[in-house]
Design an enzyme around this catalytic site. Structure first.
Site, PDB file in Angstrom:
ATOM      1  N   GLN A 151     -37.321  -3.550  72.191  1.00  0.00           N
ATOM      2  CA  GLN A 151     -36.847  -4.941  72.221  1.00  0.00           C
ATOM      3  C   GLN A 151     -35.670  -5.107  73.173  1.00  0.00           C
ATOM      4  O   GLN A 151     -35.376  -6.222  73.608  1.00  0.00           O
ATOM      5  CB  GLN A 151     -36.479  -5.413  70.812  1.00  0.00           C
ATOM      6  CG  GLN A 151     -35.226  -4.772  70.216  1.00  0.00           C
ATOM      7  CD  GLN A 151     -35.024  -5.123  68.758  1.00  0.00           C
ATOM      8  OE1 GLN A 151     -35.725  -4.594  67.883  1.00  0.00           O
ATOM      9  NE2 GLN A 151     -34.070  -6.003  68.462  1.00  0.00           N
ATOM     10  N   CYS A 157     -36.290  -8.291  66.846  1.00  0.00           N
ATOM     11  CA  CYS A 157     -37.029  -7.369  65.974  1.00  0.00           C
ATOM     12  C   CYS A 157     -38.104  -8.096  65.173  1.00  0.00           C
ATOM     13  O   CYS A 157     -39.182  -7.563  64.936  1.00  0.00           O
ATOM     14  CB  CYS A 157     -36.073  -6.658  65.036  1.00  0.00           C
ATOM     15  SG  CYS A 157     -35.288  -7.756  63.839  1.00  0.00           S
ATOM     16  N   HIS A 293     -32.387  -6.412  59.969  1.00  0.00           N
ATOM     17  CA  HIS A 293     -33.297  -5.846  60.961  1.00  0.00           C
ATOM     18  C   HIS A 293     -34.700  -5.822  60.334  1.00  0.00           C
ATOM     19  O   HIS A 293     -34.852  -5.980  59.128  1.00  0.00           O
ATOM     20  CB  HIS A 293     -32.831  -4.434  61.326  1.00  0.00           C
ATOM     21  CG  HIS A 293     -33.567  -3.820  62.475  1.00  0.00           C
ATOM     22  ND1 HIS A 293     -33.783  -4.469  63.673  1.00  0.00           N
ATOM     23  CD2 HIS A 293     -34.165  -2.603  62.618  1.00  0.00           C
ATOM     24  CE1 HIS A 293     -34.462  -3.675  64.490  1.00  0.00           C
ATOM     25  NE2 HIS A 293     -34.704  -2.533  63.872  1.00  0.00           N
ATOM     26  N   ASN A 313     -40.194   1.482  64.635  1.00  0.00           N
ATOM     27  CA  ASN A 313     -39.081   0.652  65.086  1.00  0.00           C
ATOM     28  C   ASN A 313     -39.398   0.114  66.483  1.00  0.00           C
ATOM     29  O   ASN A 313     -40.441   0.474  67.070  1.00  0.00           O
ATOM     30  CB  ASN A 313     -37.787   1.468  65.081  1.00  0.00           C
ATOM     31  CG  ASN A 313     -36.532   0.592  65.021  1.00  0.00           C
ATOM     32  OD1 ASN A 313     -36.619  -0.647  65.095  1.00  0.00           O
ATOM     33  ND2 ASN A 313     -35.377   1.207  64.895  1.00  0.00           N
TER      34      ASN A 313
END
Ligand SMILES: *[C@@H]1O[C@H](CO)[C@@H](O)[C@H](O)[C@H]1NC(C)=O
Ligand SMILES: *[C@@H]1O[C@H](CO)[C@@H](O)[C@H](O)[C@H]1NC(C)=O
Ligand SMILES: *[C@@H]1O[C@H](CO)[C@@H](O)[C@H](O)[C@H]1NC(C)=O
Length: 357
Positions: A151, A157, A293, A313
């Site tokens: 990102q 996110c 997040h 992630n």
């Protein structure tokens, strides 16, 4: 029998050894014991680290400031690793970023958007009655997970995990893995979500439904900043979903039930230095203080006596275990480690909807 047992203990011994070695292995953590012995060597380490991560500083003054941050972060990493806990930290692209700046720049879940009453609208939960869950699940091995994305310096996110969950269910239902467009959500899903300023997955799923699909990454590539909404590209492919559902909150078994069927978007309280520098092992905190997040749960399993959930992630492959995090489950905390059971949700897709329709 006896030989089988000794092989078992041999393996166990090996696992324990390799685990403790990872806390101190320079190829894993990014520094050696010699590097941290004297200040001069730390300065050299900063030099080679900045080359590796292509860091260019605007001025000598800025460089001195970043070096000081690097030293502080390294100190935290070294001290944490010395404890030989269930996870280890390492140098990564965030090593010259102060923690407060890190929280402001690289996360992006805006839980406040959910409204003032703090609860989510109740949806059905189709996996409630699921039984005989597999011992372990890994959607990467089943081809339902695209390569780890990045990102960058943008609080997006929410778009990355929304897309990862849609990529997953689309592959499971159609057999085709398509990398989809975070940028489209950043540019076009602006009623409730805010591009680099943060967002929430359920709003993004609702956008994809309302928009009759989402473009591929290739047709609508990532810019790391908000752009104007390009709208439907004539003749281009889109992937549709038929709905989305929330996983009942504070329920580990519910998340596992959903995860046994598809990748799931998960909110997490990630605002901690341990999270910033996580390099491997089974993470059990420290955590941040609020959901800030989002990640994508893509499987679960067990090793070395730790049960964990595997999370994808969106910080590139040099963070964590090639971009992934294993986070401890089975701790008895209803909300889970770092609140991962609080706002999990997933898209749904019926098998009649393929491309376009
Ligand atoms: C951690 O592991 C290292 C290397 O195996 C060992 O030298 C050290 O004493 C251990 N530290 C603790 C606190 O157990
Ligand atoms: C408040 O919660 C209820 C469900 O408990 C939900 O239907 C409603 O949409 C929520 N309100 C807001 C403003 O989020
Ligand atoms: C959906 O349909 C396709 C093609 O007919 C089939 O190959 C696939 O197994 C189906 N998937 C599910 C989850 O039923």
């Amino acid at each position: 029998m006896e030989s089988k047992l000794s092989v078992f203990f041999l393996l166990l011994g090996f696992a324990a050894c390799s685990c403790s070695a990872s806390h101190h292995d320079p190829s894993v953590v990014g520094y050696s014991q010699e590097d941290i012995a004297v200040p001069n060597r730390i300065h050299d380490l900063f030099g080679s680290w900045s080359v590796k991560h292509s860091k260019i500083y605007a001025s000598p003054k800025e460089k001195v400031k970043r070096y000081e941050v690097f030293r502080q972060n390294l100190k935290h990493i070294v001290e944490t690793n010395r404890r030989n806990g269930s996870y280890w930290l390492g140098l990564n692209q965030f090593s010259d970023v102060p923690h407060e700046e890190f929280k402001a720049s690289y996360l992006g879940l805006s839980i406040g958007l959910a409204g003032t009453n703090g609860t989510r609208a109740a949806t059905t939960f189709r996996y409630e009655s699921a039984v005989d869950l597999p011992w372990e699940v890994d959607w990467r091995k089943k081809g339902a997970v695209t390569p780890v994305k990045n990102q960058g310096d943008c609080g997006s996110c929410w778009a990355f995990t929304t897309v990862a969950a849609v990529e997953g269910i689309n592959q499971i239902v159609t057999g085709k893995l398509e990398s989809l467009s975070e940028q489209e959500l950043m540019d076009c899903d602006s009623t409730f979500d805010h591009g680099c300023g943060g967002g929430l997955m359920d709003f993004a799923f609702a956008y994809i439904m309302g928009n009759q699909g989402i473009h591929t990454d290739e047709d609508y590539p990532y810019l790391m900043e908000e752009g104007y909404c390009k709208g439907k590209q004539p003749g281009s492919k889109v992937v549709t979903i038929s709905g989305f559902e929330d996983v009942p909150e504070n329920s580990e078994v519910s998340l596992l039930k959903a995860l046994a069927h598809q990748p799931v978007s998960v909110g997490i309280a990630a605002g901690s230095r341990d999270f910033q520098f996580y390099k491997g092992g089974v993470f059990e905190g420290t955590c941040g203080t609020e959901l800030d997040h989002a990640l994508t749960a893509v499987g679960y399993g067990s090793s070395d006596g730790h049960d964990y959930i595997i999370m994808k992630n969106s910080w590139g492959t040099s963070w964590g275990e090639h971009g992934y995090l294993r986070i401890k489950r089975g701790t008895g905390k209803p909300e889970g480690v770092c609140d991962i059971y609080k706002i999990a949700s997933y898209p749904t897709k019926s098998n009649s909807t393929g491309w376009g329709g």
